[in-house]
Enzyme design. Structure first.
Site, short mmCIF file in Angstrom:
data_model
loop_
_atom_site.label_atom_id
_atom_site.label_comp_id
_atom_site.label_asym_id
_atom_site.label_seq_id
_atom_site.Cartn_x
_atom_site.Cartn_y
_atom_site.Cartn_z
N PRO A 276 -14.62 -26.96 60.35
CA PRO A 276 -13.50 -27.72 59.91
C PRO A 276 -12.38 -27.35 59.25
O PRO A 276 -12.73 -26.88 58.30
CB PRO A 276 -14.24 -29.21 59.56
CG PRO A 276 -15.59 -28.46 58.71
CD PRO A 276 -15.76 -27.46 59.45
N CYS A 346 20.07 -26.27 61.39
CA CYS A 346 21.05 -26.24 62.31
C CYS A 346 20.35 -26.31 63.73
O CYS A 346 20.66 -25.06 64.29
CB CYS A 346 22.19 -25.24 62.10
SG CYS A 346 22.61 -25.34 60.34
N TYR A 375 -1.92 -27.54 58.37
CA TYR A 375 -0.82 -27.09 59.31
C TYR A 375 0.33 -27.41 58.83
O TYR A 375 1.27 -27.52 59.68
CB TYR A 375 -1.22 -27.26 60.49
CG TYR A 375 -2.69 -26.76 61.19
CD1 TYR A 375 -2.99 -25.36 61.06
CD2 TYR A 375 -3.67 -27.70 61.54
CE1 TYR A 375 -4.42 -25.14 61.58
CE2 TYR A 375 -5.04 -27.47 61.56
CZ TYR A 375 -5.23 -26.14 61.68
OH TYR A 375 -6.74 -25.67 61.89
C1 PLP Z 1 -8.37 -23.33 64.03
C2 PLP Z 1 -9.82 -23.21 64.07
C3 PLP Z 1 -10.59 -23.88 63.40
C4 PLP Z 1 -10.27 -25.39 62.65
O1 PLP Z 1 -9.63 -26.29 63.56
P1 PLP Z 1 -9.38 -27.69 63.11
O2 PLP Z 1 -8.85 -27.93 64.02
O3 PLP Z 1 -8.34 -27.57 61.96
O4 PLP Z 1 -10.57 -28.24 62.51
C5 PLP Z 1 -12.27 -23.37 63.41
N1 PLP Z 1 -12.46 -22.40 64.23
C6 PLP Z 1 -11.53 -21.68 64.81
C7 PLP Z 1 -12.22 -20.37 65.37
C8 PLP Z 1 -10.14 -21.84 64.86
O5 PLP Z 1 -9.41 -21.18 65.52
#
Ligand code: PLP
Length: 421
Positions: A276, A346, A375
């Site tokens: 996660p 802009c 993010y």
């Molecule tokens: C982006 C990603 C995650 C995390 O996703 P979340 O939506 O931030 O929990 C986990 N594993 C992989 C391989 C990813 O690319």
């Protein structure tokens, strides 16, 4: 739940009033809560209680050293997707055997770095990548532990830019070809197959797609074992969504997600990894910005902020929604008026939201973007030569700047003028 609440009419991060941080670092800035990061990590960790497991925080959602160290100190592993993230994890003191290396295009240099520095496993996404890792491992006299990321062809029902588990996406190998690909992997002496990996997307707000994917992984586990592979670890990815719009959304809870994992793959005797990102860091952060001007336009009014798309790109990039609330609590029943809330860059794309009902706000007032911990800072840029905004971590009644705002000179001096000029 998070730790950004009004107290005595002022928005606090834990025990620190946000205006106090603004006075110290200036606006705009990101502010993270240690208590929220901790709480969210523990929710996942406890949801997998009773199973051999490791929660590997997806660092790409927020990779500040202080954030990583906060989680690593709680026992978190890390999911990294680049050599840079691998270096960050190691710099924050994360041992190699707690680092999972994901990503669709790992370079040989990145493979070498992780193999020599120590790695829990590589999640392999294609046969060419598998061949490359085999060669790199053999050249170092090492054996690389791997899972293969399978693409289960499941619709994650999320934004198209962050859905990864459909057959048309670039990720993983089609699950229908998995047995063939595992046979290939088993024949490569530089690799040791240890498990299966799956990740179907981000900001999932229903459990159904996870269930479909994990049931397919359970079937595949049995099939691969029957083929003679030692499948002992399942990496089930990340992706559980968060309630960006508090008033009308309630995604599944980690405890429900954990129960689903137990139900779908719990009887296989595998060690479980989950990755996660957003659910750990998202609601653990806000972005605080000042209103520079209130501008009346043709039939609409604008709040012009000192934060812009370069600081928080999610609205421009994904049409994402963020709750935006005043730092000073509005009077109960205060009249709401619609505003377009925009930054100074802009481009018309530099619009955080249109026609959002807001309580009365004037130039000099501060607003906080909720759920900005994931993010946000990691996707920021210096477009328009706007300095990267500072990141601040709160812990109880303490706060610390964990990434300072660069000066204009620091930004300019990163450029070099060639000798011929
Ligand atoms: C982006 C990603 C995650 C995390 O996703 P979340 O939506 O931030 O929990 C986990 N594993 C992989 C391989 C990813 O690319």
């Amino acid at each position: 739940m998070d730790h950004f609440l009004y107290r005595d009419g002022i928005l606090h991060a834990e025990d620190v009033p946000l205006p106090q941080i603004a006075a110290a670092v200036g606006t705009p800035f990101y502010c993270y809560s240690t208590a929220t990061l901790t709480r969210h990590f523990k929710l996942f960790d406890e949801a997998l209680d009773g199973m051999d497991h490791l929660v590997c925080y997806a660092m790409k959602s927020n990779s500040n050293q202080a954030v990583i160290k906060t989680l690593a100190d709680l026992g978190a592993g890390m999911d990294v997707v680049s050599g840079g993230e691998y270096a960050r994890a190691r710099a924050a003191g994360v041992p190699g055997d707690r680092i999972v290396f994901s990503g669709v295009g790992k370079t040989r240099e990145e493979m070498r770095m992780a193999l020599t520095g120590g790695v829990r496993q590589f999640n392999i996404e294609s046969e060419p990548e598998m061949e490359a890792l085999n060669q790199v491992a053999l050249s170092l006299g090492l054996v690389a532990p791997i899972t293969v990321r399978v693409n289960p062809d499941v619709d994650a029902k999320t934004h198209e830019k962050i859905a990864t588990g459909k057959s048309e996406n670039k990720f993983g190998i089609p699950i229908a070809r998995a047995r063939e690909v595992y046979a290939h992997a088993a024949a490569l002496p530089g690799l040791k197959v240890i498990g299966i990996d799956v990740h179907i997307g981000s900001q999932l707000t229903e459990l159904g797609p996870f269930e479909q994917a994990y049931l397919k992984v359970a079937d595949l586990t049995r099939a691969l074992r029957a083929d003679g592979h030692d499948i002992r670890r399942l990496d089930l990815g990340g992706g559980l969504g968060i309630p960006y719009e508090r008033s009308n959304s309630a995604p599944p809870l980690p405890v429900e997600y954990g129960a689903l994992i137990k139900r779908t793959v719990g009887d296989l005797g595998c060690e479980i990894e989950i990755e996660p990102g957003r659910l750990i860091s998202g609601n653990a952060g806000v972005m605080v910005s000042d209103v520079i001007y209130v501008k009346s336009g043709e039939g609409r009014n604008f709040l012009i902020l000192d934060a812009a798309m370069n600081d928080l790109i999610r609205p421009a990039m994904y049409g994402a929604y963020h709750d935006i609330i005043p730092v000073i609590e509005p009077a109960p029943g205060a009249e709401q008026t619609p505003y377009d809330i925009v930054g100074p860059v802009c481009e018309s794309g530099d619009t955080f939201t249109k026609q959002r009902d807001m309580p009365p706000l004037a130039a000099g007032d501060m607003v906080a973007f909720r759920s900005a911990g994931a993010y946000g800072a990691v996707m920021s840029s210096e477009y328009n030569t706007r300095p990267l905004i500072p990141e601040v971590l709160v812990h109880g009644d303490q706060f610390a700047v964990i990434r300072a705002r660069p000066t204009f000179d620091e930004m300019i001096n990163r450029d070099t003028i060639p000798a011929w000029l």
